[in-house]
Every structure is written in C-alpha cells, then in structure tokens.
Design an enzyme around this catalytic site. Sequence first.
Site, short mmCIF file in Angstrom:
data_model
loop_
_atom_site.label_atom_id
_atom_site.label_comp_id
_atom_site.label_asym_id
_atom_site.label_seq_id
_atom_site.Cartn_x
_atom_site.Cartn_y
_atom_site.Cartn_z
N HIS A 95 0.88 -1.17 0.00
CA HIS A 95 0.00 0.00 0.00
C HIS A 95 0.92 1.23 0.00
CE1 HIS A 95 -2.70 2.96 1.92
NE2 HIS A 95 -3.71 2.18 1.60
N ASP A 154 3.63 -4.15 8.13
CA ASP A 154 2.41 -3.35 8.06
C ASP A 154 1.22 -4.29 8.28
OD1 ASP A 154 0.11 -2.09 7.21
OD2 ASP A 154 0.91 -1.46 5.28
N GLN A 185 -4.08 -4.70 7.33
CA GLN A 185 -5.13 -5.62 6.89
C GLN A 185 -5.19 -6.88 7.75
OE1 GLN A 185 -7.51 -4.98 4.83
NE2 GLN A 185 -6.66 -3.01 4.19
N LYS A 212 -9.65 -0.22 11.21
CA LYS A 212 -9.83 -1.42 10.37
C LYS A 212 -10.10 -2.65 11.24
CE LYS A 212 -6.77 0.11 6.66
NZ LYS A 212 -7.68 0.77 5.74
N CYS A 265 -4.68 2.56 -3.61
CA CYS A 265 -3.41 3.06 -3.02
C CYS A 265 -2.27 2.09 -3.27
CB CYS A 265 -3.54 3.33 -1.52
SG CYS A 265 -4.80 4.51 -1.09
#
Length: 408
Positions: free
Chosen positions: A122, A199, A202, A225, A365
């Site tokens: 991303h 990261d 998600q 999220k 993104c």
Amino acid sequence: MSLELAALRRQFPIFANHPGGKPLHYLDNAAMAQVPRAVIDAMAAHDSTSRANVHRGLHPLAERADGAYDAARAKVARFLNAADPSEIVFTAGCTASINLVAQATGATLSPGDEVVVSRLEHHSNLIPWLMMAKARGCHLRYLPVTDDGRLDESRFGDVIGPRCRFVAVTHASNVTGAVSPVRKLAEAAHAVGAAILVDGAQAIAHGSVDVQKLGVDFYCFSGHKMFGPTGIGVLWGRRNLLALLTPPVTGGGMVGQVTDDDVTFLDLPYRFEAGTPPVTQAVGLAAALTWLGDIDRPAFSAEERRLTDRLLDGLSATAGVAIVGPKDLERRLPVVSFAVRRLHPHDICQILGERGVAVRGGMLCAQPLMTSLGLAAGVVRTSLALYNDDGDVDAFLIGLTEAIKVLT
Ligand code: PLP
C-alpha cells in the site's frame, strides 16, 4: 444466518441506520470496518466522565484519564503479546506509525544502503520509504510478486542482500489478499543484519498477531480497520530498537529537560507521542479489543473463510471476471479483488452502491502493484468482516451480474 451471527450484527448500529431503510451490504471492510455499540459507548462514557489531557494534570480527573490511557496501552500490549507496554506507541494511524519509523530509521542510514519493500505494498508502506531513500541516497529494492499476487518466496535471497539495512513489508495485501510469509522474511532480514517492519493494517482484523512469535522488529496497524475508532494507530517496536531512534516529531509531552539550546526526551513510549495523544480513541481501541476477546472469534473467522470461498466461486463463475490474487483459501485474507473485461471499476462500484452493496474500486493506493499487474484502471475489491453473511455475498454477486449486463 445463524442466531449468533444475527446477534453479532445487531451490535453494529450502522446496519439498523442505513439511509433509506434499505439493507446495507457492507463489503468495504478493508477500507474501514464498522464499529460495535460497545466501542461507541466506551468512548462516550470516557468523554462523559473522565475527559482530561493525559500525563500533565495532577487533579483527580486528569488521574482518571491517565489511568484509562495507560490501561489502553497495556491492553494493546497484551493483544500483541508485546514484551512490555512501553513498546506500544499510540499514533494517528498505521500511516503515521510507518512514517515515524521511516523517518527515524532514515536518520541512521547512509548513501548506498538498501531498503527493501515489496510490490504488494500500500502507498502507506511505500512512499515514506521512497522519500526517505531519496533524501538519504539509499536504494529502494522491491520483492517481486507471483502471477497470482503473492510474494515470490524464491526471490527473497536475491533482493534482501548484504547492503540491506531495513525491510518493510505488508503482513497481507490490501489488493490481492495474500498473506506474506512474515517469519521467513524476518529470518532473511536478520540474516543480513537488517531490521524488519510489518504493516499489519489488513491482517490485524482477521486473526491473532503475536509479535514475538512473528520474530519481527516493528509492527503497525490502525484502529479503524479492526472495529475501533478512527484517528488512532499503534506502533509496536522492540524496546532496544525503539530506544535507538530519535523522535522525528517533537513538542509537548515528550521531553525531560528543555533549555535554550538543548532538550532531553522522556523514556519510551512517551518520547514518540509528541502533543496531546488520541486519548478517547485509545479508550475506544481498548474497547474494540475487549469486544473481540468476548466474541467467539474462531467461529466467526471460520464463517468468514466459508463466505470467502463462496465469493471466489461466484466470481470464478462470472463471465468476464478475472480474480486478482490467489484463488484458493490458503494463506489469504477475505479481501478479494477482480477486474471485469472492458469495464471500469468505478462504474461497477457505483451501480453496486445504488443497490446497497458497498465495495471499493480503483487503484487501492497501490499504483506500482497495479502497473506490474497491467491493470491501468485498477480493480474492484470486496472485503469481508466477521459480521458479513450469505445475504451480503448473494447481493454482491447478483448486483455484479446485473452491473455487467447494464454496462455491456
Ligand atoms: N497498509 C495497508 C495494507 C492498508 O490497507 C492501509 C489502508 O488501507 C494502510 C496501510 C494505511 O492505513 P491508514 O490509512 O489507517 O493509516
């Protein structure tokens, strides 16, 4: 829909308050998950009874706010199995966490050093490193992806070489849904003396994360999220590594002594939390973690996987649709993107939106990934959460077929 799922859905006010009274089929969870009543109530209760700035005041209200903020940090530390709450830095979001590490790490790098990211990233885990590499004269190298949108494990050794000082990779792709082999990446990074940031934006909503077992050095995610509020994120880092970094953002609340010419910083984690932190949001994030701990997460996750299978089957059977990402359930999230021959993703999203089906479309993104996949207009993305049901998947698949008919 099972009774348990129906009861879970009722905990989310958005489903009862959708404008126009039409059912909401919310399949845009990778952009932002919905928030349960427990989280909304926890934040309202905090602001109604304990609102004050933290780590500044000595009055009882300020002490209550301090207690709530510290308890939220301890809760996040337990959730991630961090060694200590001082390893948890509250930020404005995953993007802010990554920028913090990229800027602080950049200050320690020299021209010619290499930073490795992947084609799956991303922009949030790409541009901070790109900017830092340009500023420091470092080289940015990319881990390639396979045709079905996974990281190509056979290439790790080619890209993570002796000049590599830092690896920054996603735990799971927001486009293809593929879950990265994080432990292998951590081993490859550490074998050449590099540190690794993951990261988790998600992955965090779809399973438990144990940062110590993953063997990584930094891990970040956003509250919004994972059923929490907006405006808050987390950076976890190993204490010994965080302690080596100079805070890139400075101001009140993070200093020891300040003179006309110099400043000393507080110990971890406060040195990385300049200014008034997101106190109410931290309380909301802690409430989201409590809520997750109180539901039968494995059962709802199994349901999420079953629905993902249905979604993949339905898409595979729809003429003109090409799934972008792994077609099996192995090591993938319930994040499913696809392109439709000759149709623009935005047109499909708009028609689905008119039918109460919320999905995302476009570049997501992730422009370098779309370019490498040859998808000039991007994709349509469906992303599931614990509260989705067969009705959502049906409404989406029927709506998609109709959208294709209308547009062709
Ligand atoms: N990383 C990934 C994989 C994401 O999907 C996102 C958001 O979609 C981010 C980072 C950025 O998260 P935020 O916008 O909450 O900072």
